[in-house]
Every structure is written in structure tokens, then in C-alpha cells.
Scaffold this motif. Structure first.
Motif, PDB file in Angstrom:
ATOM      1  N   UNK A   1      16.302  -9.777  28.676  1.00  0.00           N
ATOM      2  CA  UNK A   1      16.265  -8.716  29.695  1.00  0.00           C
ATOM      3  C   UNK A   1      14.852  -8.222  29.988  1.00  0.00           C
ATOM      4  N   UNK A   2      13.924  -9.155  30.133  1.00  0.00           N
ATOM      5  CA  UNK A   2      12.562  -8.785  30.506  1.00  0.00           C
ATOM      6  C   UNK A   2      12.472  -8.767  32.029  1.00  0.00           C
ATOM      7  N   UNK A   3      12.015  -7.643  32.584  1.00  0.00           N
ATOM      8  CA  UNK A   3      12.057  -7.445  34.028  1.00  0.00           C
ATOM      9  C   UNK A   3      11.208  -8.455  34.794  1.00  0.00           C
ATOM     10  N   UNK A   4      10.117  -8.926  34.204  1.00  0.00           N
ATOM     11  CA  UNK A   4       9.236  -9.844  34.923  1.00  0.00           C
ATOM     12  C   UNK A   4       9.465 -11.306  34.535  1.00  0.00           C
ATOM     13  N   UNK A   5      10.632 -11.603  33.926  1.00  0.00           N
ATOM     14  CA  UNK A   5      11.002 -12.980  33.606  1.00  0.00           C
ATOM     15  C   UNK A   5      12.315 -13.321  34.291  1.00  0.00           C
ATOM     16  N   UNK A   6      12.266 -14.336  35.137  1.00  0.00           N
ATOM     17  CA  UNK A   6      13.477 -14.886  35.744  1.00  0.00           C
ATOM     18  C   UNK A   6      13.779 -16.209  35.043  1.00  0.00           C
ATOM     19  N   UNK A   7      15.030 -16.446  34.711  1.00  0.00           N
ATOM     20  CA  UNK A   7      15.434 -17.676  34.022  1.00  0.00           C
ATOM     21  C   UNK A   7      16.466 -18.413  34.863  1.00  0.00           C
ATOM     22  N   UNK A   8      16.180 -19.677  35.183  1.00  0.00           N
ATOM     23  CA  UNK A   8      17.061 -20.443  36.059  1.00  0.00           C
ATOM     24  C   UNK A   8      17.285 -21.846  35.516  1.00  0.00           C
TER      25      UNK A   8
END
Length: 259
Positions: free
Chosen positions: A82-89
Motif C-alpha cells: 500500500x505505498x502510494x507512489x508504487x503501482x503494481x501491474x
């Protein structure tokens, strides 16, 4: 298909990987990050991110990070932070669904080297790196690292006539700095610098009470019968002597190049 090329394998292994491999690969990710200056204005890509050793560290700089992996299980472990500046796809690193020149830095820490078409993976990293940006790739030396390296050494000693695990093609192809540099240039990068980084993996001998937790992901382990496995464990204990930990010196090459 080799086991390490199957996303289902990594989906199942994700939680174990996060506990055992992530802390060790994180040390090499830290080394990779010291070679590129990131700022909060940077967009960073982590290809074949695993459980996010590089991505999570890069995010601490304030950079906007996209972590990709073909394993939904691995991506779920990153998203759970849940890190705001990390998107995981979930994404295939051999065919990134990303725009050209859209990242300031693209990293892959022991990831692209696992791809069936690893050259395509390197080229895709270069494609999405902006001109003047950086590509950073870490690979192991030819015989691997940590418990995989240890097990291979013991197998060659105890069972010299037994065929061992086949390492990913890229590990052999990139195991010499000159070869590594040529492949980065062929992928579309320039001015490559290849540096060697070594850390000890400290094997806790108490883990040998459940040896599958130590060696279970390796074909070099699961191909042994019980008598052979017992011989491997005995060899590890002998190598450790009176120590509670066995250091396994593991060397990576980190390649840094400009787009």
C-alpha cells in the motif's frame, strides 16, 4: 517450459520468496540504486519485480514507481504494501504494454535474465526508457547465488556424474562483463558500465530441519532421492563446522547504461 518460466510456479512461491529471497536480493537492489540518482520527479520502471525489492526501495526516493511481473502472486505481495507512489501491474516483460520513452529509469534485478527471450526483454526496457535515461540490470554469475549456488557446488562434489540444474540462458550469456556490455548496446542502450557486487548469503543452519524451505524451489533438490538429500544436508553441516550460519559468497554483475 522450464519451471522458472511458468507464472504459476512464482504465484505459489511468492510468499516464501518474499520471506527468504527478498531480503537478500534487496541488498543488490540497494547497490543498483546507488548508481542512478533518482528524484521525486522521476518515473521508474521495475521489470520482473518479484516481491518488489527494487521498487519499494526506489519509492523511498519519492519517485513514481511502476512494478511489473508476469506473476499475479508476486504483484499481489507488492500491492499489499500500500505505498502510494508504487503501482503494481501484471505484465509480460517481453512485451511491455507501455509507451515509448516513458520512464527516466528502468531496472530489472535478476528478472529479465529469467525470460525465455531475454534479449527482447532488454530491448523492451530500452524502448520505454527516455533518451538520456538509464537502464539498470542485475544478473548472477554463471552458477547462480545463495542456496542455488551452494546446492550446485555440493551436487558436483557428491554426484559428479549427475546432470545439474540448467541455468537460464541469459545468466551464462551475461556472466562476463564484456558480453554483458555488448548485449546492452545491442538492446538499444549506450555507454554501459558493468560492475561486480558480492554479498554473503547467511544460511541459518536451523532451517535445515525443514530442508525443502531452503532448497525446495530448485530442480537440483527435487530431483534427488531421500538418501541423496540426506547426504547433501550432512555436507552442509560439515561445511558449517561449529558455526550456526554458513556464509555463501554470491556475486552479481550490475550493468548501468544510458538510453
Amino acid at each position: 517450459m522450464a519451471e522458472f518460466e511458468n507464472p504459476n510456479h512464482w504465484d505459489i512461491a511468492a510468499q516464501h520468496y518474499e520471506k527468504t529471497a527478498h531480503p537478500f536480493t534487496e541488498r543488490f537492489a540497494e547497490a543498483a540504486l546507488t548508481r542512478v540518482a533518482l528524484t521525486p520527479d522521476c518515473r521508474v520502471l521495475d521489470v520482473a519485480a518479484g516481491t518488489g525489492a527494487l521498487a519499494l526501495l526506489a519509492a523511498r526516493t519519492g519517485a513514481k514507481v511502476l512494478a511489473t511481473d508476469f506473476s499475479s502472486g508476486m504483484i499481489a505481495r507488492i500491492a499489499a504494501r500500500n505505498m502510494l507512489n508504487v503501482e503494481a501491474r501484471v505484465m509480460d516483460g517481453q512485451a511491455l504494454t507501455l509507451e515509448d520513452a516513458s520512464f527516466d529509469a528502468a531496472f530489472s534485478i535478476f528478472g529479465v535474465i529469467m525470460f525465455p527471450d531475454w534479449r527482447k526483454g532488454l530491448a523492451e526496457m530500452a524502448r520505454v526508457t527516455r533518451p538520456g535515461g538509464h537502464g539498470v540490470i542485475a544478473t548472477w554469475r554463471e552458477h547462480g547465488a545463495a542456496t542455488f549456488l551452494l546446492l550446485g557446488q555440493i551436487r558436483r562434489k557428491l554426484f559428479p556424474d549427475r546432470e545439474g540444474m540448467t541455468m537460464p540462458e541469459a545468466v551464462k550469456a551475461l556472466s562476463e562483463p564484456a558480453d554483458f556490455a555488448r548485449e546492452l548496446i545491442a538492446a538499444g542502450y549506450r555507454d554501459p558500465r558493468i560492475e561486480s557486487v558480492t554479498h554473503d548469503y547467511m544460511l541459518d543452519l536451523t532451517a535445515l530441519n525443514e530442508p525443502a524451505s531452503v532448497f525446495g524451489m530448485s530442480p537440483d533438490w527435487i530431483s534427488l532421492d531421500q538418501t541423496e538429500k540426506d547426504a547433501v544436508i550432512a555436507e552442509v553441516w560439515q561445511m558449517a563446522g561449529e558455526s550456526a550460519f554458513l556464509p555463501i559468497s554470491s556475486t552479481a554483475l550490475i550493468g548501468v547504461a544510458r538510453r
